[in-house]
Design a protein around this motif. Structure first.
Motif, short mmCIF file in Angstrom:
data_model
loop_
_atom_site.label_atom_id
_atom_site.label_comp_id
_atom_site.label_asym_id
_atom_site.label_seq_id
_atom_site.Cartn_x
_atom_site.Cartn_y
_atom_site.Cartn_z
N GLY A 9 0.78 -1.24 0.00
CA GLY A 9 0.00 0.00 0.00
C GLY A 9 0.81 1.28 0.00
O GLY A 9 0.25 2.37 -0.07
N SER A 10 2.16 1.16 0.06
CA SER A 10 3.00 2.36 0.10
C SER A 10 3.27 2.94 -1.27
O SER A 10 3.77 4.05 -1.39
N ALA A 69 -5.41 2.30 -1.95
CA ALA A 69 -5.61 2.83 -0.60
C ALA A 69 -6.30 4.19 -0.67
O ALA A 69 -7.25 4.46 0.07
N ARG A 70 -5.83 5.03 -1.59
CA ARG A 70 -6.43 6.37 -1.72
C ARG A 70 -7.90 6.27 -2.13
O ARG A 70 -8.76 6.98 -1.61
N LEU A 77 -3.39 10.45 4.60
CA LEU A 77 -4.78 10.00 4.60
C LEU A 77 -5.46 10.26 5.95
O LEU A 77 -6.65 10.50 6.01
N GLY A 78 -4.64 10.22 7.01
CA GLY A 78 -5.21 10.41 8.34
C GLY A 78 -5.63 11.84 8.60
O GLY A 78 -6.64 12.10 9.23
N GLY A 95 -14.68 6.29 1.90
CA GLY A 95 -15.12 6.17 3.29
C GLY A 95 -14.62 4.93 4.01
O GLY A 95 -15.04 4.64 5.14
N GLY A 96 -13.70 4.20 3.35
CA GLY A 96 -13.17 2.99 3.97
C GLY A 96 -12.03 3.30 4.94
O GLY A 96 -11.46 4.39 4.93
N TYR A 97 -11.73 2.32 5.78
CA TYR A 97 -10.57 2.38 6.68
C TYR A 97 -9.49 1.51 6.04
O TYR A 97 -9.76 0.37 5.66
N VAL A 98 -8.28 2.05 5.89
CA VAL A 98 -7.24 1.30 5.18
C VAL A 98 -6.02 1.04 6.06
O VAL A 98 -5.45 1.96 6.65
N ALA A 99 -5.63 -0.22 6.14
CA ALA A 99 -4.39 -0.59 6.83
C ALA A 99 -3.37 -0.93 5.76
O ALA A 99 -3.58 -1.85 4.96
#
Ligand SMILES: NC(=O)c1ccc[n+]([C@@H]2O[C@H](COP(=O)([O-])OP(=O)(O)OC[C@H]3O[C@@H](n4cnc5c(N)ncnc54)[C@H](O)[C@@H]3O)[C@@H](O)[C@H]2O)c1
Length: 266
Positions: free
Chosen positions: A13-14, A22-23, A49-50, A29-33
């Motif tokens: 995801g980097s 991820a973006r 993103l945070g 509206g999702g939460y991404v790890a």
């Protein structure tokens, strides 16, 4: 499966395709790890993103080829899910490496086994291990009405699964395996309402392909049908989104390649 207020684990995801995903999921509206080896880029993305959007992104430095590292990343991600209360919605397994090499070189030396192991351990074993370790959590998610859906797994294959080029033996083996395991994985998981969709991109703009020389890029563009350009990471992310949202997509490998078929060599 809806994206808003669900948590998605994204390996790789980097950068590149994982980052665009991820973006996109975050914007929906999702939460991404983000699970990636590259901590500098990963922390920067999570911070980006945070900011101003609540705590909807987490970075966990992870080496998908190391099962202990995957275990620690899944644990941290699930602790985060415990804190946010946003149920797991899926995994996007986008971590991958190219590492080209002919099976026998001009000095009559065979491709080192370490080189083959390196590619397989990230692209294939790393993909399976991440899924394997997340699944015991995903099977416990409250199923959604009306179909009893719990989540979606999005895997990343490649054009090289079908028309791998000279020097792509290990990479093609890894991506062909990812394509092949898609249906049996979907069959294994059908009873839990978990779907599997594999995307097989051709040339896309990313960290991986930024290293290609202009000559190689030009010859790849020559064999493209339409459009005659590399795909954009956002175009990949759109298909990931559809793969998550469209419950009829399951057990399938979708080529995302503008009809391009790679020749033996460039
Ligand atoms: N870009 C393309 O043209 C293309 C085409 C077909 C398939 N793919 C596949 O798409 C996926 C994403 O690649 P990309 O093009 O975005 O490349 P990229 O290099 O931009 O991103 C790959 C990410 O994976 C991470 N990664 C590498 N090894 C890892 C490991 N052991 N553990 C955790 N993270 C690791 C890297 O740090 C990087 O952030 C890969 O599986 C790749 O094989 C890419």
């Amino acid at each position: 499966m809806h994206i808003a207020n669900r948590t998605f684990l994204i390996s790789g995801g980097s950068s590149g395709l994982g980052l665009a995903t991820a973006r996109s999921l975050h914007a929906a509206g999702g939460y991404v790890a983000l699970l990636d080896m590259n901590a500098e880029a990963g922390e920067a993305v999570a911070a980006e993103l945070g900011t101003g959007a609540g705590e909807r992104a987490l970075f966990v430095q992870t080496d998908v080829s190391d099962t202990e590292s995957v275990a620690a990343a899944v644990k941290k991600s699930m602790e985060w899910v415990g804190r946010t209360g946003k149920a797991l919605g899926g995994v996007i397994a986008a971590a991958g490496v190219g590492n080209p090499g002919k099976i026998i070189d001009r000095n009559n030396e065979p491709l080192p086994l370490s080189s083959i192991d390196f590619v397989l351990s990230i692209n294939l074993r790393g993909t399976l291990d991440l899924i394997r370790q997340v699944l015991p959590h995903m099977t416990q998610v409250q199923p959604l009405e009306p179909d009893g859906e719990r989540g979606a797994l999005i895997l990343v294959s490649s054009s090289a699964a079908f028309d791998g080029q000279i020097g792509q033996v290990a990479y093609s083996a890894s991506k062909g395996a990812v394509a092949s395991l898609t249906l049996p994985l979907a069959r294994d998981l059908a009873q839990y309402g978990i779907r599997v969709v594999t995307i097989a991109p051709s040339l896309f703009e990313s960290g991986m392909t930024a290293m290609l020389g202009s000559k190689v890029r030009a010859s790849l563009e020559r064999v493209m049908e339409f459009p005659k350009r590399a795909g954009k990471p956002e175009e990949f992310a759109r298909l990931v989104k559809e793969g998550i949202e469209n419950s009829m997509l399951n057990g399938t490998v979708i080529r995302l390649d503008g009809a391009m078929r790679m020749p033996s060599k460039l």
